[in-house]
Design an enzyme around this catalytic site. Structure first.
Site, PDB file in Angstrom:
ATOM      1  N   SER A  55     -31.208  39.735   2.088  1.00  0.00           N
ATOM      2  CA  SER A  55     -30.319  40.295   2.843  1.00  0.00           C
ATOM      3  C   SER A  55     -30.200  41.695   2.771  1.00  0.00           C
ATOM      4  CB  SER A  55     -28.661  39.666   2.511  1.00  0.00           C
ATOM      5  OG  SER A  55     -28.683  39.838   1.152  1.00  0.00           O
TER       6      SER A  55
ATOM      7  N   ASP B 150     -19.245  44.603   0.775  1.00  0.00           N
ATOM      8  CA  ASP B 150     -18.525  43.412   0.756  1.00  0.00           C
ATOM      9  C   ASP B 150     -18.364  42.364  -0.566  1.00  0.00           C
ATOM     10  OD1 ASP B 150     -21.003  42.425   0.652  1.00  0.00           O
ATOM     11  OD2 ASP B 150     -20.959  41.648   2.669  1.00  0.00           O
TER      12      ASP B 150
ATOM     13  N   HIS C 191     -23.525  43.100  -1.103  1.00  0.00           N
ATOM     14  CA  HIS C 191     -24.097  43.957  -0.291  1.00  0.00           C
ATOM     15  C   HIS C 191     -23.395  45.496  -0.152  1.00  0.00           C
ATOM     16  CE1 HIS C 191     -24.335  39.829   1.425  1.00  0.00           C
ATOM     17  NE2 HIS C 191     -25.539  40.246   1.335  1.00  0.00           N
TER      18      HIS C 191
END
Length: 372
Positions: A37, A345, A348
């Site tokens: 990610s 978050d 990340h």
């Protein structure tokens, strides 16, 4: 005498320019990216395809800072790979899942959020039931091979040597292979299981090394490999770990030690590959050291919140709750100034942090050897 001196100076400057060009004057026409990610530019989306706990990436406030809409990037804006493409004057990399609708002449992104270095089958055999997508780095390498074949590039293995067809040169020449951070999820998925961390480390580093070997055998000449960041500095880790498990960064000591040891083994393997493939340039992007430098000097880099999430349920002390993720109806709105936060978050990072890290890779001496 003056004329001779002038000629000498001219040749001197030509020599310096040519020498610089061999190291920092590289020109890339395309990028092929792999990872999770931290590098994914849109291969996952909200819903069952996204990682559990972070399945609202298709909703605002994701993407709010730069794109002003969600792009299925796990941040408020651009990622490190986006800043790298900007630095190289290339367009943002389209995700592999949208390859039929995108211009892939300047590269493509195979990174998938939630992916692992270790193959999915290992976790299944270990009865690890937490969400593990079938998008390991080996799978991403398979997608890359399919991409090459779809563009007329074919490969054969003759006497244990990979032979690429002439059509491959246009796809491989002047290409930067960016292997983004991958392996952190391998450890996260096995928390609470009987799987030893040493097993994960050996498997994860071995898989990444294997993929790199295949890329080099296929003709990759310029490869950047990111190490793991200090995962103990993420709000997820800080929330789960006991408060007496802290290091000099005020992060989770055990998690950071794990990432550091992982990176040490990875770097040793890269040194081996450099000797095996001296015709290729392989560079290590030291995510751990760059991140640590920022955490230890937050004011210098413009950050006011080193640990608290920008987007979360407004809880203390880290504004993080796993089952109330950013973008969900239960989460509060994002903070007003994401660039002052390192964490977006809970897992990340913000665009602001990704920008700083990318600049440290490009200009700050955190890429070994320097690439740009």
């Amino acid at each position: 005498m003056a004329s001779s001196t002038a000629v000498t100076l001219i040749f001197f400057f030509i020599f310096i320019s040519l020498s610089a060009g061999t190291v920092t004057g590289l020109r890339f026409s395309k990028i092929y990216a792999f990872g999770n990610s931290y590098t994914d530019t849109g291969n996952t989306k909200s819903g069952p395809d996204g990682p559990v706990g972070f399945n609202h990436v298709s909703s605002l406030p994701y993407g709010m800072t730069f794109f002003h809409k969600p792009t299925n990037r796990y941040s408020d804006g651009r990622l490190v790979i986006d800043f790298i493409t900007e630095h190289l004057s290339l367009p943002y990399l389209p995700p592999y899942v949208n390859r039929d609708k995108a211009d892939t002449s300047h590269g493509i992104n195979f990174a998938v959020a939630g992916s692992t270095a270790t193959d999915q089958s290992f976790f299944v055999k270990q009865n690890v039931t937490f969400y593990v997508p079938n998008a390991s780095i080996n799978v991403q390498l398979g997608w890359f091979k399919l991409f090459l074949e779809s563009h007329g590039c074919h490969r054969q293995v003759i006497n244990n040597k990979v032979i690429m067809s002439k059509e491959c040169s246009g796809l491989m020449d002047n290409a930067l292979f960016w292997v983004g951070e991958i392996g952190a999820n391998d450890y996260a998925y096995t928390i609470g299981s009987s799987v030893a961390k040493e097993t994960i480390q050996n498997l994860a580093v071995s898989r990444v090394t294997g993929v790199l070997t295949e890329l080099l055998e296929m003709g990759a000449k310029h490869v950047v490999v990111e190490g793991l960041p200090p995962t103990g500095c993420l709000p997820l880790a800080l929330t789960l770990a006991p408060t007496d498990d802290r290091d000099d960064m005020a992060c989770v000591a055990s998690a950071n030690k794990q990432s550091y040891i992982h990176n040490t083994q990875l770097q040793a393997n890269l040194q081996y590959l450099k000797k095996q493939y001296p015709q290729s340039m392989i560079s290590y992007a030291d995510y751990f050291a760059a991140y640590r430098t920022v955490v230890m000097n937050t004011n210098k880099y413009g950050f006011k919140e080193p640990f608290k999430c920008c987007c979360g349920p407004s809880g203390e002390p880290y504004n993080f709750e796993f089952f109330v993720p950013c973008g969900s109806p239960s989460a509060s709105k994002a903070c007003k100034h994401p660039s002052q936060h390192i964490n977006w978050d809970g897992v990340h990072l913000t665009e602001g942090m990704y920008k700083v890290v990318s600049e440290m890779f490009i200009h700050g001496g955190y890429m070994h050897p320097p690439f740009f």
